[in-house]
Design a protein around this motif. Sequence first.
Motif: not given
Length: 396
Positions: A293-297, A64-67, A311-312
Amino acid sequence: MTEAQRALRDQAAEFAEHEIRPRLESMNAKGTHGDTELPGLMGALGWLGVFVSPDYGGLGLGHLAKTLLLADVSYASGAVGSTLQASLIPAFAIHHLGTDEQKRDWLPQISAGMWATIAVTEPDDGCDVLGMQSSAQRNSDGSYTLTGHKTFIGNSHIADVHLVIARTAPGRDTSSLSAFLVEKDRPGLSVSQPPFDSLHGFSLGDVHLERVRVPSHHLLGAEGDGLAAAYGASVVCGRLNIAAVALGLHRHVRDAAQAFLANRIRRGRPLTDMAVLRQRLTHINTKLMTTEALTYRPSQLLDHARPCDAELMNAKLTSYNNATESAEEATRLFGGYGSRADYPLPRLARDIRHLAAPAGPDDLQMLRLAQLGSATPPPQWSARFATPYPTSAHIV
């Protein structure tokens, strides 16, 4: 977000404003090239070790930090975001497939700012990884001799080491490929750069290997781990990386469209007062919120070691398509200004378009998603490469 994740996001936003933005005009004017100044600055911040364990000098902050990091950097420049994400993939592969000795040797260097590539794609095989022609012949002293031609290799011109996937056995067996760490100054290794019409500042060139000899301890993991390095790193790391870059660019498209309409005055009122134009802005914003939403999840799912291949893949598929559609909508809102080089939108649209192929085009994502939904789905790479990050926030 945790305090550490917020701090990283704020650091990225400040870097984008004070280091990337002043260089945009120069990078765009130079065209296709490998910028070295910004990578040096990012490497010094430790960003290449964002999910590498602190035991190896990394930040250990997780996916998540990377995103968050990639999205904020890419907001300022898709080229700089692409540069950062491309070297996170080989770091991920070494972190998960390397021996203890390899991790001790390579990960502290990467965390301290050493840039790397993952060299998988070939001119005639594309996404057909098992069809690649590059070979690695084992010598009598245990070393390997690599021969082949890799193309579309991110950071080809700034990397100190290339993670090369090559064939060590005939046929299309899943254990026929292996991964090798090859330094840039090995005799027989060279790079070349074809011109690209977007992502100016990002080197995406060819890596040529003419009988390049590497010692046995440069074999990453075990012989036959090449497919895991190529597919695992691509599915678990690469797809999410591209989704994050697209997310940052998408946000910039939304903000640019809002600012343009707010500053255009017609009959004494800004264009944002027109209901039909507000509705178009809303379409852009809803696509952006869906992408977030679809990237953080899946970022959070990975941080909690939960399998999430679907999901990825969906994150990459949706983020690219939503950003593309929003860029097209914004271009209509800009009218003739949508093609003027002194406005940001043309650069943003070109950079978004360039995200179609990396980590697999739409058709490949759809194929893999269909396989995961079949009666006998394949094993999930995210299950194999799952690493819980204790700094991550709670997930439900």
